[in-house]
Design a protein around this motif. Structure first.
Motif, mmCIF file in Angstrom:
data_model
loop_
_atom_site.group_PDB
_atom_site.id
_atom_site.type_symbol
_atom_site.label_atom_id
_atom_site.label_comp_id
_atom_site.label_asym_id
_atom_site.label_seq_id
_atom_site.Cartn_x
_atom_site.Cartn_y
_atom_site.Cartn_z
ATOM 1 N N GLY A 17 33.292 36.251 53.665
ATOM 2 C CA GLY A 17 34.160 36.359 54.827
ATOM 3 C C GLY A 17 35.305 35.359 54.725
ATOM 4 N N THR A 18 36.290 35.490 55.595
ATOM 5 C CA THR A 18 37.461 34.613 55.556
ATOM 6 C C THR A 18 37.153 33.218 56.073
ATOM 7 O OG1 THR A 18 38.185 35.532 57.670
ATOM 8 C CG2 THR A 18 39.166 36.489 55.667
ATOM 9 N N SER A 19 36.032 33.068 56.780
ATOM 10 C CA SER A 19 35.527 31.767 57.212
ATOM 11 C C SER A 19 34.012 31.853 57.210
ATOM 12 C CB SER A 19 36.059 31.395 58.594
ATOM 13 O OG SER A 19 35.653 32.348 59.560
ATOM 14 N N VAL A 20 33.371 30.690 57.136
ATOM 15 C CA VAL A 20 31.906 30.664 57.077
ATOM 16 C C VAL A 20 31.371 29.544 57.960
ATOM 17 C CG1 VAL A 20 31.836 31.609 54.731
ATOM 18 C CG2 VAL A 20 31.832 29.130 55.052
ATOM 19 N N ILE A 21 30.084 29.571 58.195
ATOM 20 C CA ILE A 21 29.398 28.452 58.839
ATOM 21 C C ILE A 21 28.600 27.765 57.731
ATOM 22 C CG2 ILE A 21 27.672 27.769 60.535
ATOM 23 C CD1 ILE A 21 28.597 30.160 62.239
ATOM 24 N N ASP A 22 28.887 26.484 57.520
ATOM 25 C CA ASP A 22 28.252 25.757 56.417
ATOM 26 C C ASP A 22 26.830 25.325 56.770
ATOM 27 O OD1 ASP A 22 28.461 23.419 57.948
ATOM 28 O OD2 ASP A 22 29.996 22.508 56.683
ATOM 29 N N ASP A 29 31.625 30.002 44.194
ATOM 30 C CA ASP A 29 30.360 29.632 43.542
ATOM 31 C C ASP A 29 29.568 28.601 44.332
ATOM 32 O OD1 ASP A 29 30.919 31.379 41.431
ATOM 33 O OD2 ASP A 29 31.996 29.831 40.323
ATOM 34 N N GLY A 30 29.434 28.818 45.617
ATOM 35 C CA GLY A 30 28.647 27.916 46.456
ATOM 36 C C GLY A 30 29.423 26.730 46.962
ATOM 37 N N HIS A 31 29.547 25.686 46.136
ATOM 38 C CA HIS A 31 30.193 24.463 46.603
ATOM 39 C C HIS A 31 31.310 24.001 45.664
ATOM 40 C CE1 HIS A 31 27.326 24.133 49.787
ATOM 41 N NE2 HIS A 31 26.324 24.139 48.943
ATOM 42 N N LYS A 32 31.995 24.928 45.054
ATOM 43 C CA LYS A 32 33.114 24.531 44.198
ATOM 44 C C LYS A 32 34.389 24.586 45.025
ATOM 45 C CE LYS A 32 30.871 25.385 39.888
ATOM 46 N NZ LYS A 32 30.877 26.048 38.630
ATOM 47 N N GLU A 33 35.501 24.960 44.410
ATOM 48 C CA GLU A 33 36.773 24.886 45.133
ATOM 49 C C GLU A 33 36.832 25.831 46.324
ATOM 50 O OE1 GLU A 33 37.814 27.953 41.845
ATOM 51 O OE2 GLU A 33 36.787 26.041 41.837
ATOM 52 N N HIS A 56 47.070 38.496 47.379
ATOM 53 C CA HIS A 56 47.668 38.598 46.040
ATOM 54 C C HIS A 56 47.965 37.230 45.411
ATOM 55 C CE1 HIS A 56 51.236 38.057 48.547
ATOM 56 N NE2 HIS A 56 51.878 37.698 47.444
ATOM 57 N N LEU A 57 47.960 36.166 46.219
ATOM 58 C CA LEU A 57 48.222 34.824 45.708
ATOM 59 C C LEU A 57 46.943 34.110 45.262
ATOM 60 C CD1 LEU A 57 50.740 33.675 48.470
ATOM 61 C CD2 LEU A 57 51.285 34.389 46.124
ATOM 62 N N LEU A 58 45.792 34.654 45.601
ATOM 63 C CA LEU A 58 44.516 34.014 45.327
ATOM 64 C C LEU A 58 44.014 34.314 43.923
ATOM 65 C CD1 LEU A 58 42.723 34.882 48.691
ATOM 66 C CD2 LEU A 58 43.734 32.702 48.051
ATOM 67 N N ALA A 59 43.200 33.403 43.409
ATOM 68 C CA ALA A 59 42.517 33.619 42.140
ATOM 69 C C ALA A 59 41.449 34.697 42.339
ATOM 70 C CB ALA A 59 41.875 32.312 41.676
ATOM 71 N N PRO A 60 41.149 35.470 41.297
ATOM 72 C CA PRO A 60 40.113 36.505 41.437
ATOM 73 C C PRO A 60 38.791 35.968 41.982
ATOM 74 C CG PRO A 60 41.301 36.799 39.377
ATOM 75 C CD PRO A 60 41.791 35.502 39.972
ATOM 76 N N LYS A 61 38.370 34.778 41.555
ATOM 77 C CA LYS A 61 37.101 34.243 42.057
ATOM 78 C C LYS A 61 37.203 33.848 43.532
ATOM 79 C CE LYS A 61 37.972 29.782 39.846
ATOM 80 N NZ LYS A 61 37.436 28.783 38.919
ATOM 81 N N GLY A 62 38.395 33.506 44.017
ATOM 82 C CA GLY A 62 38.606 33.233 45.439
ATOM 83 C C GLY A 62 38.497 34.508 46.263
ATOM 84 N N ILE A 63 39.115 35.566 45.755
ATOM 85 C CA ILE A 63 39.028 36.873 46.423
ATOM 86 C C ILE A 63 37.568 37.312 46.507
ATOM 87 C CG2 ILE A 63 39.617 39.324 46.233
ATOM 88 C CD1 ILE A 63 42.270 38.381 44.877
ATOM 89 N N LYS A 64 36.859 37.187 45.395
ATOM 90 C CA LYS A 64 35.444 37.572 45.361
ATOM 91 C C LYS A 64 34.646 36.782 46.403
ATOM 92 C CE LYS A 64 31.617 38.057 42.056
ATOM 93 N NZ LYS A 64 30.537 37.200 42.447
ATOM 94 N N ALA A 65 34.877 35.473 46.484
ATOM 95 C CA ALA A 65 34.160 34.635 47.447
ATOM 96 C C ALA A 65 34.453 35.067 48.882
ATOM 97 C CB ALA A 65 34.525 33.165 47.249
ATOM 98 N N ILE A 66 35.711 35.327 49.183
ATOM 99 C CA ILE A 66 36.097 35.732 50.544
ATOM 100 C C ILE A 66 35.509 37.105 50.883
ATOM 101 C CG2 ILE A 66 38.045 36.389 52.012
ATOM 102 C CD1 ILE A 66 39.626 34.107 50.515
ATOM 103 N N GLU A 67 35.562 38.018 49.935
ATOM 104 C CA GLU A 67 35.059 39.360 50.222
ATOM 105 C C GLU A 67 33.541 39.388 50.339
ATOM 106 O OE1 GLU A 67 37.265 42.311 48.019
ATOM 107 O OE2 GLU A 67 39.084 41.652 49.045
ATOM 108 N N GLU A 68 32.859 38.442 49.703
ATOM 109 C CA GLU A 68 31.402 38.357 49.833
ATOM 110 C C GLU A 68 30.977 37.564 51.071
ATOM 111 O OE1 GLU A 68 30.018 36.650 46.160
ATOM 112 O OE2 GLU A 68 30.232 38.548 45.065
#
Length: 188
Positions: free
Chosen positions: A70-75, A86-90, A56-68
């Motif tokens: 995962g909560t962590s990724v391999i770069d 959006d790939g390599h933004k915040e 609930h503290l995250l920006a909508p685009k942050g939630i979208k990124a995590i839900e697409e």
């Protein structure tokens, strides 16, 4: 290098000055870069566990990124990191308050919603750790966007290791930090 137990500390961590100055940089370190924040393996489970508590503290685009993603990724380099918008933004875990980028995980910690402050790599910045089987190497990471933090640190006469006392203790313990301070004082 200064040897402190299981770590080698680069002299720049002792010599250089640094104090974050959010009023100047606006937390740009959480926005710039080509990947998310480095994560330790154990931190990936923590992020998965706390995500529902901080969502609930995250920006909508942050939630979208995590839900697409995962909560962590391999770069692209094969390293564990936080996901980015959006790939390599915040970092997906940022929130914005009054034009300043802040960490939603840390905000949740301050509100007592979670008992984990944020990834240790974020807490320790501008120190970056390189891990080897027998020891860690702590280096001072120079990044042009932190110019104001360097100037502010020089003005206040605060070396990097003193600015990062709490996260260094979090990572290595009070005994380790005391040994580092003694080594610096003794000129080792």
């Amino acid at each position: 290098m200064i040897e402190v137990q299981n770590a080698l500390v680069h002299e720049d961590v002792i010599r250089e000055s640094f104090v974050c100055n959010l009023n100047k940089c606006k937390g740009i370190c959480c926005v710039e870069g080509d990947a998310g924040a480095p994560l330790e393996v154990a931190e990936t489970a923590i992020l998965a566990e706390i995500y529902p508590k901080i969502k609930h503290l995250l920006a909508p685009k942050g939630i979208k990124a995590i839900e697409e993603q995962g909560t962590s990724v391999i770069d692209a380099d094969g390293d564990l990191t936080t996901p980015c918008v959006d790939g390599h933004k915040e970092c997906a875990y940022v929130t914005f308050e009054g034009g300043i980028t802040k960490c939603a995980i840390e905000k949740a910690y301050e509100q007592g919603l979670v008992d984990w402050k944020k990834p240790i790599s974020c807490h320790l910045y501008p120190i970056r750790i390189t891990k080897y089987p027998e020891f860690d190497v702590l280096n001072y990471d120079r990044w042009h966007i932190c110019h104001d933090a360097c100037s502010f640190g020089r003005e206040l006469k605060v070396p990097v290791y003193q600015f990062l006392k709490d996260p260094l203790i979090r990572k290595y313990g009070l005994e380790w930090y005391t040994e580092l301070e003694n080594s610096v004082r003794d000129g080792v």
